[in-house]
Design an enzyme around this catalytic site. Sequence first.
Site, PDB file in Angstrom:
ATOM      1  CG  HIS A  12       6.478  46.407  57.662  1.00  0.00           C
ATOM      2  ND1 HIS A  12       6.151  45.129  57.857  1.00  0.00           N
ATOM      3  CD2 HIS A  12       7.438  45.948  56.843  1.00  0.00           C
ATOM      4  CE1 HIS A  12       6.858  43.884  57.800  1.00  0.00           C
ATOM      5  NE2 HIS A  12       7.909  44.881  56.541  1.00  0.00           N
ATOM      6  CG  HIS A  59      13.284  44.535  58.567  1.00  0.00           C
ATOM      7  ND1 HIS A  59      12.082  44.624  59.362  1.00  0.00           N
ATOM      8  CD2 HIS A  59      12.459  44.529  57.294  1.00  0.00           C
ATOM      9  CE1 HIS A  59      10.733  44.068  58.412  1.00  0.00           C
ATOM     10  NE2 HIS A  59      11.368  44.708  56.779  1.00  0.00           N
ATOM     11  CG  HIS A 193       7.726  43.479  49.072  1.00  0.00           C
ATOM     12  ND1 HIS A 193       6.960  43.004  50.331  1.00  0.00           N
ATOM     13  CD2 HIS A 193       8.259  44.146  50.278  1.00  0.00           C
ATOM     14  CE1 HIS A 193       7.898  42.204  51.391  1.00  0.00           C
ATOM     15  NE2 HIS A 193       8.373  43.860  51.289  1.00  0.00           N
ATOM     16  CD  GLU A 240       8.313  41.779  55.181  1.00  0.00           C
ATOM     17  OE1 GLU A 240       9.861  42.264  55.547  1.00  0.00           O
ATOM     18  OE2 GLU A 240       7.513  42.294  54.375  1.00  0.00           O
TER      19      GLU A 240
HETATM   20  C1  DHB Z   1       9.959  47.912  51.944  1.00  0.00           C
HETATM   21  C2  DHB Z   1       9.169  47.166  52.431  1.00  0.00           C
HETATM   22  C3  DHB Z   1       9.525  46.592  53.322  1.00  0.00           C
HETATM   23  O1  DHB Z   1       8.821  45.611  53.387  1.00  0.00           O
HETATM   24  C4  DHB Z   1      10.323  46.764  54.343  1.00  0.00           C
HETATM   25  O2  DHB Z   1      10.601  46.122  55.195  1.00  0.00           O
HETATM   26  C5  DHB Z   1      11.122  47.639  53.405  1.00  0.00           C
HETATM   27  C6  DHB Z   1      11.314  48.275  52.677  1.00  0.00           C
HETATM   28  C7  DHB Z   1       9.777  49.049  50.439  1.00  0.00           C
HETATM   29  O3  DHB Z   1       8.818  48.301  49.308  1.00  0.00           O
HETATM   30  O4  DHB Z   1      10.021  49.952  50.336  1.00  0.00           O
HETATM   31 FE    FE Z   2       9.653  44.118  55.560  1.00  0.00          FE
END
Ligand code: DHB
Ligand code: FE
Length: 288
Positions: A12, A59, A193, A240
Amino acid sequence: MATVVGAVTSSHVPAIGRAIAKNLQQDPYWKPFFDGYPPAQAWLAQAKPDVAVIFYNDHGLNFFLDKLPTFAVGAAPEYRNADEGWGIPTVQPFTGDPALSWHLIESLVADEFDITMCQEMLVDHAATLPMALLWPGGGKCPVCIVPIAMNHVQHPLPSPKRCFRLGQAVGRALDAWNADARVVVIGTGGLSHQLDGKRAGFINKPFDLMCMDAMVDNPEKLARYSTLDIIREAGAQGTELMAWIAARGALTGRVTRIHSNYHVPISNTATGMMVLQNDAQPIQARAA
Ligand code: DHB
Ligand code: FE
Protein backbone atom coordinates in the site's frame (compact mmCIF):
# COMPACT_ATOMS: atom_id res chain seq x y z
CA MET A 1 -25.20 -18.13 4.53
CA ALA A 2 -22.37 -15.78 3.62
CA THR A 3 -19.71 -16.99 1.20
CA VAL A 4 -16.06 -16.03 1.68
CA VAL A 5 -14.76 -15.99 -1.90
CA GLY A 6 -11.11 -15.54 -0.97
CA ALA A 7 -8.46 -13.05 -0.02
CA VAL A 8 -6.45 -10.44 -1.85
CA THR A 9 -3.26 -9.14 -0.25
CA SER A 10 -1.39 -6.09 -1.48
CA SER A 11 1.26 -3.54 -0.62
CA HIS A 12 0.00 0.00 0.00
CA VAL A 13 2.93 2.39 -0.66
CA PRO A 14 1.60 6.02 -0.83
CA ALA A 15 3.50 6.74 -4.08
CA ILE A 16 1.01 4.37 -5.79
CA GLY A 17 -1.65 7.06 -5.24
CA ARG A 18 0.48 9.65 -7.02
CA ALA A 19 1.15 7.22 -9.88
CA ILE A 20 -2.59 6.56 -10.29
CA ALA A 21 -3.32 10.31 -10.27
CA LYS A 22 -0.71 10.84 -13.01
CA ASN A 23 -1.76 7.77 -15.05
CA LEU A 24 1.71 6.24 -14.85
CA GLN A 25 0.53 2.59 -15.10
CA GLN A 26 2.56 2.06 -18.33
CA ASP A 27 5.63 4.01 -17.19
CA PRO A 28 8.70 1.70 -17.08
CA TYR A 29 9.17 2.23 -13.33
CA TRP A 30 5.53 1.43 -12.55
CA LYS A 31 4.50 -1.12 -15.18
CA PRO A 32 5.89 -4.24 -13.41
CA PHE A 33 3.94 -3.22 -10.32
CA PHE A 34 0.62 -2.27 -11.95
CA ASP A 35 0.72 -5.33 -14.23
CA GLY A 36 0.05 -7.40 -11.12
CA TYR A 37 -3.50 -6.11 -10.76
CA PRO A 38 -5.60 -6.85 -13.91
CA PRO A 39 -5.73 -10.60 -13.06
CA ALA A 40 -7.00 -9.69 -9.58
CA GLN A 41 -9.60 -7.35 -11.09
CA ALA A 42 -10.72 -10.16 -13.43
CA TRP A 43 -10.98 -12.62 -10.54
CA LEU A 44 -13.03 -10.12 -8.52
CA ALA A 45 -15.32 -9.55 -11.52
CA GLN A 46 -16.24 -13.23 -11.52
CA ALA A 47 -16.12 -13.76 -7.71
CA LYS A 48 -18.55 -10.82 -7.36
CA PRO A 49 -18.05 -9.89 -3.68
CA ASP A 50 -20.60 -7.57 -2.08
CA VAL A 51 -18.38 -6.56 0.80
CA ALA A 52 -14.65 -6.38 1.60
CA VAL A 53 -13.28 -6.93 5.11
CA ILE A 54 -9.96 -5.05 5.13
CA PHE A 55 -7.11 -5.83 7.55
CA TYR A 56 -4.66 -2.92 7.48
CA ASN A 57 -2.73 -0.59 9.75
CA ASP A 58 -3.66 3.03 10.25
CA HIS A 59 -0.60 5.29 9.87
CA GLY A 60 -1.76 8.25 11.97
CA LEU A 61 -4.85 9.44 10.09
CA ASN A 62 -7.52 8.01 12.39
CA PHE A 63 -5.43 6.93 15.38
CA PHE A 64 -2.26 8.54 16.62
CA LEU A 65 0.37 7.54 19.16
CA ASP A 66 -1.67 9.06 22.02
CA LYS A 67 -4.56 6.61 21.54
CA LEU A 68 -3.75 3.51 19.54
CA PRO A 69 -5.93 0.41 19.80
CA THR A 70 -4.32 -2.93 19.06
CA PHE A 71 -7.32 -4.01 16.97
CA ALA A 72 -10.19 -1.71 15.92
CA VAL A 73 -13.24 -2.75 13.91
CA GLY A 74 -15.19 -0.18 11.90
CA ALA A 75 -18.94 -0.01 12.53
CA ALA A 76 -19.72 3.09 10.49
CA PRO A 77 -22.22 3.58 7.67
CA GLU A 78 -19.52 5.43 5.73
CA TYR A 79 -15.71 5.73 5.87
CA ARG A 80 -14.09 8.91 4.65
CA ASN A 81 -10.51 9.37 3.52
CA ALA A 82 -8.58 12.59 4.23
CA ASP A 83 -5.28 14.23 3.36
CA GLU A 84 -2.41 12.45 5.10
CA GLY A 85 0.27 14.77 3.73
CA TRP A 86 1.62 12.32 1.12
CA GLY A 87 0.44 14.49 -1.79
CA ILE A 88 -2.10 11.96 -3.01
CA PRO A 89 -5.67 12.90 -3.95
CA THR A 90 -8.30 11.84 -1.42
CA VAL A 91 -10.83 9.28 -2.63
CA GLN A 92 -14.62 9.20 -2.39
CA PRO A 93 -16.08 7.83 0.86
CA PHE A 94 -16.60 4.08 1.10
CA THR A 95 -19.99 2.68 2.07
CA GLY A 96 -19.94 0.60 5.25
CA ASP A 97 -21.89 -2.51 6.15
CA PRO A 98 -22.97 -1.90 9.76
CA ALA A 99 -24.86 -5.21 9.95
CA LEU A 100 -21.68 -7.15 9.18
CA SER A 101 -19.61 -4.86 11.41
CA TRP A 102 -21.81 -5.55 14.42
CA HIS A 103 -21.92 -9.27 13.67
CA LEU A 104 -18.10 -9.32 13.59
CA ILE A 105 -17.80 -7.21 16.74
CA GLU A 106 -20.21 -9.40 18.70
CA SER A 107 -18.57 -12.57 17.47
CA LEU A 108 -15.01 -11.33 18.15
CA VAL A 109 -15.82 -10.16 21.67
CA ALA A 110 -17.58 -13.48 22.37
CA ASP A 111 -14.36 -15.09 21.12
CA GLU A 112 -12.39 -13.03 23.71
CA PHE A 113 -10.90 -10.46 21.29
CA ASP A 114 -11.40 -7.20 23.17
CA ILE A 115 -11.46 -4.98 20.11
CA THR A 116 -12.19 -1.26 19.87
CA MET A 117 -15.45 -0.52 18.02
CA CYS A 118 -15.49 2.59 15.84
CA GLN A 119 -18.74 4.14 14.69
CA GLU A 120 -16.69 6.85 13.01
CA MET A 121 -13.43 6.03 11.30
CA LEU A 122 -11.25 7.67 8.66
CA VAL A 123 -9.42 5.24 6.38
CA ASP A 124 -5.88 6.01 5.19
CA HIS A 125 -3.73 4.96 2.20
CA ALA A 126 -3.39 1.45 3.59
CA ALA A 127 -7.10 0.89 2.91
CA THR A 128 -7.73 3.24 -0.02
CA LEU A 129 -4.82 2.35 -2.34
CA PRO A 130 -5.36 -1.44 -2.50
CA MET A 131 -9.06 -0.71 -3.18
CA ALA A 132 -8.09 1.71 -5.99
CA LEU A 133 -5.81 -0.97 -7.46
CA LEU A 134 -8.52 -3.64 -7.30
CA TRP A 135 -11.44 -1.46 -8.47
CA PRO A 136 -9.70 1.18 -10.64
CA GLY A 137 -11.28 4.15 -12.37
CA GLY A 138 -11.73 6.52 -9.48
CA GLY A 139 -15.51 6.09 -9.22
CA LYS A 140 -17.52 5.06 -6.20
CA CYS A 141 -16.20 1.74 -4.87
CA PRO A 142 -18.71 -0.97 -5.90
CA VAL A 143 -18.32 -3.00 -2.69
CA CYS A 144 -19.11 -2.07 0.91
CA ILE A 145 -16.24 -2.29 3.38
CA VAL A 146 -15.59 -3.25 6.98
CA PRO A 147 -12.13 -1.95 7.99
CA ILE A 148 -10.17 -3.74 10.71
CA ALA A 149 -7.23 -1.61 11.81
CA MET A 150 -4.30 -3.35 13.50
CA ASN A 151 -1.46 -1.65 15.36
CA HIS A 152 1.79 -2.15 13.42
CA VAL A 153 3.09 1.27 14.42
CA GLN A 154 3.76 1.60 18.15
CA HIS A 155 5.31 -1.20 20.20
CA PRO A 156 4.26 -3.50 21.72
CA LEU A 157 2.62 -4.84 18.56
CA PRO A 158 0.25 -7.79 18.59
CA SER A 159 2.19 -10.97 17.74
CA PRO A 160 1.91 -12.69 14.35
CA LYS A 161 0.16 -15.54 16.15
CA ARG A 162 -2.40 -13.18 17.67
CA CYS A 163 -3.03 -11.58 14.26
CA PHE A 164 -3.51 -15.03 12.73
CA ARG A 165 -5.93 -15.96 15.51
CA LEU A 166 -7.84 -12.70 14.95
CA GLY A 167 -8.14 -13.59 11.27
CA GLN A 168 -9.34 -17.09 12.16
CA ALA A 169 -11.96 -15.60 14.49
CA VAL A 170 -13.12 -13.29 11.68
CA GLY A 171 -13.27 -16.31 9.35
CA ARG A 172 -15.45 -18.25 11.81
CA ALA A 173 -17.73 -15.22 12.19
CA LEU A 174 -18.04 -14.81 8.41
CA ASP A 175 -18.84 -18.51 7.97
CA ALA A 176 -21.57 -18.15 10.59
CA TRP A 177 -22.99 -14.89 9.18
CA ASN A 178 -26.61 -15.46 8.34
CA ALA A 179 -26.70 -13.28 5.23
CA ASP A 180 -26.83 -13.96 1.54
CA ALA A 181 -23.61 -12.06 0.87
CA ARG A 182 -20.28 -12.68 -0.81
CA VAL A 183 -17.25 -11.49 1.13
CA VAL A 184 -13.66 -10.88 0.04
CA VAL A 185 -10.99 -10.47 2.70
CA ILE A 186 -8.19 -7.99 2.01
CA GLY A 187 -4.86 -7.69 3.82
CA THR A 188 -2.60 -4.72 3.10
CA GLY A 189 0.99 -3.71 3.72
CA GLY A 190 4.48 -5.11 3.36
CA LEU A 191 6.29 -6.83 2.10
CA SER A 192 9.82 -6.21 3.42
CA HIS A 193 10.62 -2.56 4.01
CA GLN A 194 12.18 -0.25 6.55
CA LEU A 195 11.62 3.48 6.28
CA ASP A 196 13.99 4.80 8.94
CA GLY A 197 17.03 4.11 11.09
CA LYS A 198 20.29 2.39 10.17
CA ARG A 199 18.58 -0.23 8.03
CA ALA A 200 16.45 2.25 6.02
CA GLY A 201 15.90 0.74 2.57
CA PHE A 202 16.26 -2.84 3.85
CA ILE A 203 14.61 -5.45 1.60
CA ASN A 204 14.71 -9.26 1.86
CA LYS A 205 13.49 -10.93 -1.33
CA PRO A 206 14.09 -14.57 -0.27
CA PHE A 207 12.09 -14.02 2.92
CA ASP A 208 9.25 -12.29 1.05
CA LEU A 209 8.99 -15.07 -1.53
CA MET A 210 9.02 -17.70 1.22
CA CYS A 211 6.18 -15.82 2.96
CA MET A 212 4.14 -15.69 -0.25
CA ASP A 213 4.50 -19.46 -0.67
CA ALA A 214 3.58 -20.07 2.97
CA MET A 215 0.50 -17.87 2.60
CA VAL A 216 -0.97 -20.53 0.33
CA ASP A 217 -0.61 -23.74 2.31
CA ASN A 218 1.37 -23.13 5.49
CA PRO A 219 0.23 -19.88 7.15
CA GLU A 220 0.91 -21.40 10.59
CA LYS A 221 4.62 -21.16 9.71
CA LEU A 222 4.25 -17.37 9.44
CA ALA A 223 2.19 -17.24 12.63
CA ARG A 224 5.07 -18.91 14.54
CA TYR A 225 7.47 -16.01 13.92
CA SER A 226 7.90 -13.52 16.75
CA THR A 227 7.47 -9.81 16.07
CA LEU A 228 11.25 -9.39 16.42
CA ASP A 229 11.86 -12.21 13.92
CA ILE A 230 9.72 -10.34 11.41
CA ILE A 231 11.49 -7.03 12.05
CA ARG A 232 14.86 -8.77 11.61
CA GLU A 233 13.82 -10.55 8.42
CA ALA A 234 11.47 -8.00 6.82
CA GLY A 235 12.47 -4.63 8.32
CA ALA A 236 10.77 -2.43 10.91
CA GLN A 237 7.75 -1.74 8.68
CA GLY A 238 7.76 -5.29 7.33
CA THR A 239 5.59 -6.03 10.35
CA GLU A 240 2.72 -5.08 8.03
CA LEU A 241 3.00 -8.69 6.89
CA MET A 242 0.76 -9.36 9.89
CA ALA A 243 -2.22 -7.96 7.95
CA TRP A 244 -1.56 -10.61 5.30
CA ILE A 245 -1.37 -13.27 8.02
CA ALA A 246 -4.70 -12.09 9.46
CA ALA A 247 -6.37 -12.12 6.03
CA ARG A 248 -5.11 -15.65 5.41
CA GLY A 249 -6.41 -16.72 8.82
CA ALA A 250 -9.93 -15.73 7.72
CA LEU A 251 -9.97 -18.36 4.96
CA THR A 252 -11.41 -21.55 6.42
CA GLY A 253 -11.83 -23.54 3.20
CA ARG A 254 -9.47 -25.05 0.65
CA VAL A 255 -7.14 -22.28 -0.49
CA THR A 256 -5.59 -22.00 -3.94
CA ARG A 257 -3.33 -19.32 -5.39
CA ILE A 258 -5.03 -17.72 -8.38
CA HIS A 259 -2.36 -15.09 -9.01
CA SER A 260 0.56 -13.30 -7.40
CA ASN A 261 3.09 -10.61 -8.28
CA TYR A 262 6.30 -9.40 -6.62
CA HIS A 263 8.31 -6.36 -7.62
CA VAL A 264 11.24 -4.51 -6.00
CA PRO A 265 11.33 -1.64 -5.33
CA ILE A 266 8.45 0.77 -5.29
CA SER A 267 9.67 3.68 -3.20
CA ASN A 268 11.37 1.91 -0.24
CA THR A 269 9.27 -1.21 -0.41
CA ALA A 270 9.35 -4.70 -1.85
CA THR A 271 5.82 -4.88 -3.22
CA GLY A 272 3.77 -8.02 -3.36
CA MET A 273 0.22 -8.99 -4.10
CA MET A 274 -1.68 -12.28 -4.04
CA VAL A 275 -5.13 -13.57 -4.96
CA LEU A 276 -6.13 -16.59 -2.87
CA GLN A 277 -9.38 -18.36 -3.64
CA ASN A 278 -11.31 -19.98 -0.80
CA ASP A 279 -13.45 -23.01 -1.63
CA ALA A 280 -15.73 -24.21 1.10
CA GLN A 281 -14.97 -27.63 2.56
CA PRO A 282 -17.56 -30.00 3.94
CA ILE A 283 -18.11 -29.33 7.64
CA GLN A 284 -16.71 -32.77 8.61
CA ALA A 285 -13.45 -32.06 6.75
CA ARG A 286 -13.16 -28.69 8.43
CA ALA A 287 -13.58 -30.15 11.91
CA ALA A 288 -10.96 -32.89 11.29
C1 DHB B 1 6.14 3.47 2.20
C2 DHB B 1 5.61 2.19 2.47
C3 DHB B 1 4.53 2.06 3.36
O1 DHB B 1 3.98 0.85 3.70
C4 DHB B 1 3.96 3.18 3.94
O2 DHB B 1 2.87 2.99 4.73
C5 DHB B 1 4.48 4.43 3.69
C6 DHB B 1 5.57 4.58 2.82
C7 DHB B 1 7.26 3.64 1.22
O3 DHB B 1 7.93 2.67 0.82
O4 DHB B 1 7.49 4.79 0.79
FE1 FE C 1 2.55 1.14 5.47
